[in-house]
Motif scaffolding. Structure first.
Motif, PDB file in Angstrom:
ATOM      1  N   ILE A 107      37.358  43.266  35.505  1.00  0.00           N
ATOM      2  CA  ILE A 107      38.765  43.396  35.683  1.00  0.00           C
ATOM      3  C   ILE A 107      39.247  42.601  36.657  1.00  0.00           C
ATOM      4  CG2 ILE A 107      40.627  44.943  35.902  1.00  0.00           C
ATOM      5  CD1 ILE A 107      38.819  47.113  34.395  1.00  0.00           C
ATOM      6  N   MET A 108      38.699  42.954  37.947  1.00  0.00           N
ATOM      7  CA  MET A 108      39.094  42.071  39.226  1.00  0.00           C
ATOM      8  C   MET A 108      39.096  40.586  39.160  1.00  0.00           C
ATOM      9  SD  MET A 108      40.438  44.249  41.339  1.00  0.00           S
ATOM     10  CE  MET A 108      40.404  43.638  43.099  1.00  0.00           C
ATOM     11  N   ARG A 109      37.634  40.201  38.393  1.00  0.00           N
ATOM     12  CA  ARG A 109      37.675  38.860  38.147  1.00  0.00           C
ATOM     13  C   ARG A 109      38.610  38.231  36.945  1.00  0.00           C
ATOM     14  NH1 ARG A 109      33.323  36.039  38.639  1.00  0.00           N
ATOM     15  NH2 ARG A 109      31.951  37.750  38.760  1.00  0.00           N
ATOM     16  N   TYR A 110      38.820  39.055  36.123  1.00  0.00           N
ATOM     17  CA  TYR A 110      40.143  38.854  35.118  1.00  0.00           C
ATOM     18  C   TYR A 110      41.623  38.562  35.503  1.00  0.00           C
ATOM     19  CZ  TYR A 110      43.087  39.217  31.050  1.00  0.00           C
ATOM     20  OH  TYR A 110      44.313  38.902  30.059  1.00  0.00           O
ATOM     21  N   MET A 111      41.669  39.326  36.672  1.00  0.00           N
ATOM     22  CA  MET A 111      43.058  39.065  37.339  1.00  0.00           C
ATOM     23  C   MET A 111      43.186  38.377  38.565  1.00  0.00           C
ATOM     24  SD  MET A 111      44.526  43.100  37.263  1.00  0.00           S
ATOM     25  CE  MET A 111      43.321  44.031  38.317  1.00  0.00           C
ATOM     26  N   GLY A 112      41.972  37.545  38.707  1.00  0.00           N
ATOM     27  CA  GLY A 112      42.068  36.579  39.643  1.00  0.00           C
ATOM     28  C   GLY A 112      41.703  36.631  40.997  1.00  0.00           C
ATOM     29  N   ALA A 113      40.827  37.975  41.195  1.00  0.00           N
ATOM     30  CA  ALA A 113      40.199  38.156  42.706  1.00  0.00           C
ATOM     31  C   ALA A 113      38.986  37.314  42.453  1.00  0.00           C
ATOM     32  CB  ALA A 113      40.177  39.712  42.773  1.00  0.00           C
ATOM     33  N   ARG A 114      38.623  36.714  43.811  1.00  0.00           N
ATOM     34  CA  ARG A 114      37.513  36.286  44.267  1.00  0.00           C
ATOM     35  C   ARG A 114      36.388  37.564  44.351  1.00  0.00           C
ATOM     36  NH1 ARG A 114      36.256  31.934  48.392  1.00  0.00           N
ATOM     37  NH2 ARG A 114      36.138  33.673  49.555  1.00  0.00           N
ATOM     38  N   VAL A 115      35.203  37.153  43.632  1.00  0.00           N
ATOM     39  CA  VAL A 115      34.140  38.224  43.512  1.00  0.00           C
ATOM     40  C   VAL A 115      32.903  38.028  44.184  1.00  0.00           C
ATOM     41  CG1 VAL A 115      32.801  39.681  41.885  1.00  0.00           C
ATOM     42  CG2 VAL A 115      35.061  38.767  41.028  1.00  0.00           C
ATOM     43  N   GLY A 116      32.832  38.717  45.355  1.00  0.00           N
ATOM     44  CA  GLY A 116      31.613  38.356  46.102  1.00  0.00           C
ATOM     45  C   GLY A 116      30.319  38.522  45.434  1.00  0.00           C
ATOM     46  N   ALA A 117      30.128  39.036  44.326  1.00  0.00           N
ATOM     47  CA  ALA A 117      28.841  38.786  43.555  1.00  0.00           C
ATOM     48  C   ALA A 117      28.505  37.552  43.625  1.00  0.00           C
ATOM     49  CB  ALA A 117      28.897  39.768  42.354  1.00  0.00           C
ATOM     50  N   ASP A 118      29.514  36.533  43.266  1.00  0.00           N
ATOM     51  CA  ASP A 118      29.282  35.285  43.114  1.00  0.00           C
ATOM     52  C   ASP A 118      28.326  34.552  44.118  1.00  0.00           C
ATOM     53  OD1 ASP A 118      30.456  35.839  40.677  1.00  0.00           O
ATOM     54  OD2 ASP A 118      32.281  34.308  41.225  1.00  0.00           O
ATOM     55  N   TRP A 119      28.397  35.079  45.309  1.00  0.00           N
ATOM     56  CA  TRP A 119      27.979  34.357  46.607  1.00  0.00           C
ATOM     57  C   TRP A 119      26.891  35.505  47.108  1.00  0.00           C
ATOM     58  CZ3 TRP A 119      33.469  34.891  46.598  1.00  0.00           C
ATOM     59  CH2 TRP A 119      34.058  35.707  47.311  1.00  0.00           C
ATOM     60  N   GLY A 120      26.590  36.487  46.335  1.00  0.00           N
ATOM     61  CA  GLY A 120      25.421  37.468  46.785  1.00  0.00           C
ATOM     62  C   GLY A 120      26.201  38.608  47.850  1.00  0.00           C
ATOM     63  N   ASP A 121      27.144  38.973  47.668  1.00  0.00           N
ATOM     64  CA  ASP A 121      27.956  40.191  48.432  1.00  0.00           C
ATOM     65  C   ASP A 121      28.653  40.894  47.253  1.00  0.00           C
ATOM     66  OD1 ASP A 121      29.066  41.547  50.240  1.00  0.00           O
ATOM     67  OD2 ASP A 121      30.445  40.290  51.037  1.00  0.00           O
ATOM     68  N   PRO A 122      27.737  41.559  46.579  1.00  0.00           N
ATOM     69  CA  PRO A 122      28.362  42.474  45.478  1.00  0.00           C
ATOM     70  C   PRO A 122      29.463  43.503  46.184  1.00  0.00           C
ATOM     71  CG  PRO A 122      26.129  42.878  45.574  1.00  0.00           C
ATOM     72  CD  PRO A 122      26.552  41.659  46.450  1.00  0.00           C
ATOM     73  N   GLY A 123      30.431  44.099  45.418  1.00  0.00           N
ATOM     74  CA  GLY A 123      31.280  45.080  46.163  1.00  0.00           C
ATOM     75  C   GLY A 123      32.127  44.361  46.865  1.00  0.00           C
ATOM     76  N   HIS A 124      32.415  42.891  47.080  1.00  0.00           N
ATOM     77  CA  HIS A 124      33.516  42.294  47.889  1.00  0.00           C
ATOM     78  C   HIS A 124      34.319  41.503  46.942  1.00  0.00           C
ATOM     79  CE1 HIS A 124      34.887  39.995  51.380  1.00  0.00           C
ATOM     80  NE2 HIS A 124      35.012  39.215  50.429  1.00  0.00           N
ATOM     81  N   PHE A 125      35.536  41.962  47.163  1.00  0.00           N
ATOM     82  CA  PHE A 125      36.518  41.066  46.510  1.00  0.00           C
ATOM     83  C   PHE A 125      37.484  40.649  47.463  1.00  0.00           C
ATOM     84  CE2 PHE A 125      34.806  44.302  43.833  1.00  0.00           C
ATOM     85  CZ  PHE A 125      34.746  43.772  42.576  1.00  0.00           C
ATOM     86  N   ASP A 126      37.992  39.331  47.189  1.00  0.00           N
ATOM     87  CA  ASP A 126      39.288  38.813  48.142  1.00  0.00           C
ATOM     88  C   ASP A 126      40.416  38.162  47.317  1.00  0.00           C
ATOM     89  OD1 ASP A 126      38.080  36.463  48.154  1.00  0.00           O
ATOM     90  OD2 ASP A 126      36.947  36.949  49.943  1.00  0.00           O
ATOM     91  N   THR A 127      41.449  37.679  47.908  1.00  0.00           N
ATOM     92  CA  THR A 127      42.588  36.984  47.625  1.00  0.00           C
ATOM     93  C   THR A 127      42.832  36.021  48.527  1.00  0.00           C
ATOM     94  OG1 THR A 127      43.966  38.727  47.908  1.00  0.00           O
ATOM     95  CG2 THR A 127      43.317  38.687  45.783  1.00  0.00           C
ATOM     96  N   PRO A 128      42.134  35.161  48.628  1.00  0.00           N
ATOM     97  CA  PRO A 128      42.563  33.990  50.041  1.00  0.00           C
ATOM     98  C   PRO A 128      43.928  33.582  49.362  1.00  0.00           C
ATOM     99  CG  PRO A 128      40.438  33.542  48.627  1.00  0.00           C
ATOM    100  CD  PRO A 128      41.187  34.596  48.050  1.00  0.00           C
ATOM    101  N   ILE A 129      44.527  33.007  50.751  1.00  0.00           N
ATOM    102  CA  ILE A 129      45.803  32.303  50.588  1.00  0.00           C
ATOM    103  C   ILE A 129      45.335  30.851  50.437  1.00  0.00           C
ATOM    104  CG2 ILE A 129      47.727  31.436  52.003  1.00  0.00           C
ATOM    105  CD1 ILE A 129      47.424  34.320  53.570  1.00  0.00           C
ATOM    106  N   PRO A 130      45.875  30.254  49.363  1.00  0.00           N
ATOM    107  CA  PRO A 130      45.638  28.891  48.800  1.00  0.00           C
ATOM    108  C   PRO A 130      45.843  27.767  50.194  1.00  0.00           C
ATOM    109  CG  PRO A 130      46.746  29.905  47.203  1.00  0.00           C
ATOM    110  CD  PRO A 130      46.792  30.907  48.192  1.00  0.00           C
ATOM    111  N   GLY A 131      45.042  26.832  50.209  1.00  0.00           N
ATOM    112  CA  GLY A 131      45.152  25.930  51.231  1.00  0.00           C
ATOM    113  C   GLY A 131      44.917  26.665  52.745  1.00  0.00           C
ATOM    114  N   LYS A 132      44.523  27.671  53.185  1.00  0.00           N
ATOM    115  CA  LYS A 132      44.210  28.174  54.266  1.00  0.00           C
ATOM    116  C   LYS A 132      42.894  28.577  54.407  1.00  0.00           C
ATOM    117  CE  LYS A 132      48.784  29.138  55.730  1.00  0.00           C
ATOM    118  NZ  LYS A 132      49.219  29.059  57.022  1.00  0.00           N
ATOM    119  N   GLU A 133      42.501  28.757  55.411  1.00  0.00           N
ATOM    120  CA  GLU A 133      41.070  29.275  55.821  1.00  0.00           C
ATOM    121  C   GLU A 133      41.396  30.562  56.388  1.00  0.00           C
ATOM    122  OE1 GLU A 133      38.088  27.744  55.956  1.00  0.00           O
ATOM    123  OE2 GLU A 133      39.130  26.148  54.727  1.00  0.00           O
TER     124      GLU A 133
END
Length: 140
Positions: A107-133
């Protein structure tokens, strides 16, 4: 089958939980919607992931990283980053050992959150600010 009241209660409970953890929008609202969606799918409270970690001050992030580097990893599953959206309130870590976690992740992936499991950090979700570090810390 969940009632409208159950779904609403799940949404607002998750929203307040995210607020208590210092999570900012849009992630706060995404977490609440994902939790309400789980309620609609029939996952009761113990089966829905709770937030383990949300906003972290730079001081807290440094302390976690120092503990990791010194070998004290009790309660820390993954190496804390030097750049982290946690320090902007735009990242959460949630329980992964509950029955509803796989659906929550989808569901979180579907709604646009980045999913930490994609880089080996299951349980982590974030919503970065586009163009920012993400905010950065320095450990000396």
């Amino acid at each position: 089958m969940a009632t409208a009241e159950d779904i609403q209660k799940a949404f607002w409970g998750a929203y307040r939980e995210a607020e208590r953890h210092g999570v900012q929008d849009p992630l706060k609202t995404l977490h609440a919607y994902a939790t309400a969606w789980l309620a609609w799918l029939g996952y009761d409270e113990p089966a829905r992931p709770d937030i383990i970690s949300g906003y972290r001050s730079p001081v807290h992030q440094v302390a976690l990283l120092k503990r990791w580097l010194e070998g004290d990893r009790v309660g820390i599953k993954y190496r804390p980053a030097t750049r982290s959206w946690h320090m902007a309130g735009l990242a959460i870590d949630v329980e992964t050992g509950v029955r509803g976690y796989p659906a929550y992740e989808s569901i979180m992936r579907y709604m646009g959150a980045r999913v930490g499991a994609d880089w080996g950090d299951p349980g982590h979700f974030d919503t970065p600010i586009p163009g920012k570090e993400p905010p950065e810390i320095r450990v000396t």
